[in-house]
Structure formats: C-alpha cells, structure tokens
Design an enzyme around this catalytic site. Structure first.
Site, PDB file in Angstrom:
ATOM      1  CG  HIS A  83      -0.621   0.299   2.554  1.00  0.00           C
ATOM      2  ND1 HIS A  83       0.784   0.653   3.274  1.00  0.00           N
ATOM      3  CD2 HIS A  83      -0.366  -1.457   3.450  1.00  0.00           C
ATOM      4  CE1 HIS A  83       1.273   0.191   4.146  1.00  0.00           C
ATOM      5  NE2 HIS A  83       0.529  -1.304   4.555  1.00  0.00           N
TER       6      HIS A  83
HETATM    7  P1  TYD Z   1      -1.972  -2.794   7.230  1.00  0.00           P
HETATM    8  O1  TYD Z   1      -1.363  -0.786   7.462  1.00  0.00           O
HETATM    9  O2  TYD Z   1      -2.466  -2.919   5.408  1.00  0.00           O
HETATM   10  O3  TYD Z   1      -0.502  -3.125   7.437  1.00  0.00           O
HETATM   11  P2  TYD Z   1       0.886  -3.962   6.947  1.00  0.00           P
HETATM   12  O4  TYD Z   1       1.599  -2.208   6.439  1.00  0.00           O
HETATM   13  O5  TYD Z   1       2.135  -3.786   8.150  1.00  0.00           O
HETATM   14  O6  TYD Z   1       1.126  -5.196   5.712  1.00  0.00           O
HETATM   15  O7  TYD Z   1      -2.517  -3.256   8.899  1.00  0.00           O
HETATM   16  C1  TYD Z   1      -3.234  -4.481   8.477  1.00  0.00           C
HETATM   17  C2  TYD Z   1      -4.177  -4.121   9.846  1.00  0.00           C
HETATM   18  O8  TYD Z   1      -3.814  -3.271  11.075  1.00  0.00           O
HETATM   19  C3  TYD Z   1      -5.363  -3.125   8.787  1.00  0.00           C
HETATM   20  O9  TYD Z   1      -6.662  -4.280   9.161  1.00  0.00           O
HETATM   21  C4  TYD Z   1      -5.568  -1.875   9.725  1.00  0.00           C
HETATM   22  C5  TYD Z   1      -4.652  -2.122  11.142  1.00  0.00           C
HETATM   23  N1  TYD Z   1      -3.889  -1.244  11.735  1.00  0.00           N
HETATM   24  C6  TYD Z   1      -4.606  -1.080  12.951  1.00  0.00           C
HETATM   25  O10 TYD Z   1      -5.370  -0.962  13.406  1.00  0.00           O
HETATM   26  N2  TYD Z   1      -3.767   0.703  13.275  1.00  0.00           N
HETATM   27  C7  TYD Z   1      -2.335   0.582  12.988  1.00  0.00           C
HETATM   28  O11 TYD Z   1      -2.012   1.726  13.095  1.00  0.00           O
HETATM   29  C8  TYD Z   1      -2.050   0.377  11.876  1.00  0.00           C
HETATM   30  C9  TYD Z   1      -0.589  -0.225  11.223  1.00  0.00           C
HETATM   31  C10 TYD Z   1      -2.974  -0.905  11.764  1.00  0.00           C
END
Ligand code: TYD
Length: 139
Positions: A52
C-alpha cells in the site's frame, strides 16, 4: 515525493559495554512529529507485509531485531533496502508504495508514523496509487 526522498537515517548511537542505546526524537532526527508507533513481529517465513501507499503519512521504519527487505516505488522508479541494524531507519515520505518481505526468523519491524491510523489515508490498489502519483507529478 520521489524515490530519491526515501533515505536511510543514521540514528544516534550510545555504545556502552553494558549494551548499546539508540534514540529518536520527532522533528529532530526525523522530519516529522511522532503520532503513532506500531510494530510487526511473529512474521511467518515467506510472508509479505505492506502492499500500500499513503496520502499524507510519513514513516520511519527500523529493523529492531533480525532483518527484512523493503521495496519502495514512487510510481516511476523502484528501490530496495535491506534492513538489519537497529540504528538505521528508513524514511518513507508520502505517496510511496511499499512492500516488505524476506523477514528473518524473529524479525521485529518498528514503524514511527507521523499520523494516527486512518484507513482513508491508504491507497491499497496499486493502479489507483499509480494514477494519483502521476497526477501529482504532472501538476
Ligand atoms: P496494514 O497497514 O495493512 O499492515 P501492513 O502494512 O503491515 O501489512 O494493517 C493491517 C491491519 O491492521 C489493518 O486491518 C489495519 C490495522 N491497523 C490498525 O488498526 N492500526 C494501525 O496503526 C495499523 C498500522 C494497522
């Protein structure tokens, strides 16, 4: 923001026979105030994180333990950083697509973030990100 704005920041190190110490102050060692800290851990072998980009979020990514690779893409150019030291942080500005993989066993990836969590700040579809990035760069 371009891939050239993504850079490794060499954080302060206090070396000590009792164990080393590193610190990060928002707006001092990194170009933003820290609003949130999160970390990835217990990552199974072969897993990929990220996938992302963010509209307004800036981050500093640190390998607190172990190692992993961060692949960055500004919509035109790509760069990969191998992270394996807890005194190096990778600064990732806004509008950079990131993927993180090749986690070693026991790796901990800590992220210092300039904003609180907001799902509306994410581009989760690469094509949508690419369109937005090229619209911004042709402004
Ligand atoms: P995501 O940012 O997609 O993870 P990564 O980039 O590490 O693969 O986040 C994964 C899940 O966690 C998504 O459902 C959103 C949640 N999340 C939060 O609730 N708070 C946060 O600060 C972060 C980073 C993620």
């Amino acid at each position: 923001m371009s891939i050239n704005d993504c850079k490794i920041i060499d954080l302060p190190r206090i070396n000590d026979p009792r164990g080393n110490l590193t610190f990060v102050e928002g707006d001092v060692h990194i170009p933003f105030a820290i609003q949130r800290v999160y970390y990835l851990y217990d990552v199974p072998g072969g897993a990929e994180r990220g996938g992302h980009a963010h509209k307004d979020l800036q981050q500093l990514i640190i390998a607190m333990s172990g190692s992993f690779d961060i692949h960055l893409d500004d919509g035109h150019s790509k760069k990969t950083f191998h992270m394996n030291r807890s005194y190096f942080g990778l600064y990732v500005p806004t509008m950079i697509w990131r993927e993180i993989d090749n986690f070693s066993s026991g790796a901990v990836c800590m992220v210092l973030a300039s904003e609180r969590y907001s799902e509306s700040d994410y581009y989760r579809a690469y094509q949508e990100f690419e369109r937005a990035a090229s619209a911004r760069s042709s402004r």
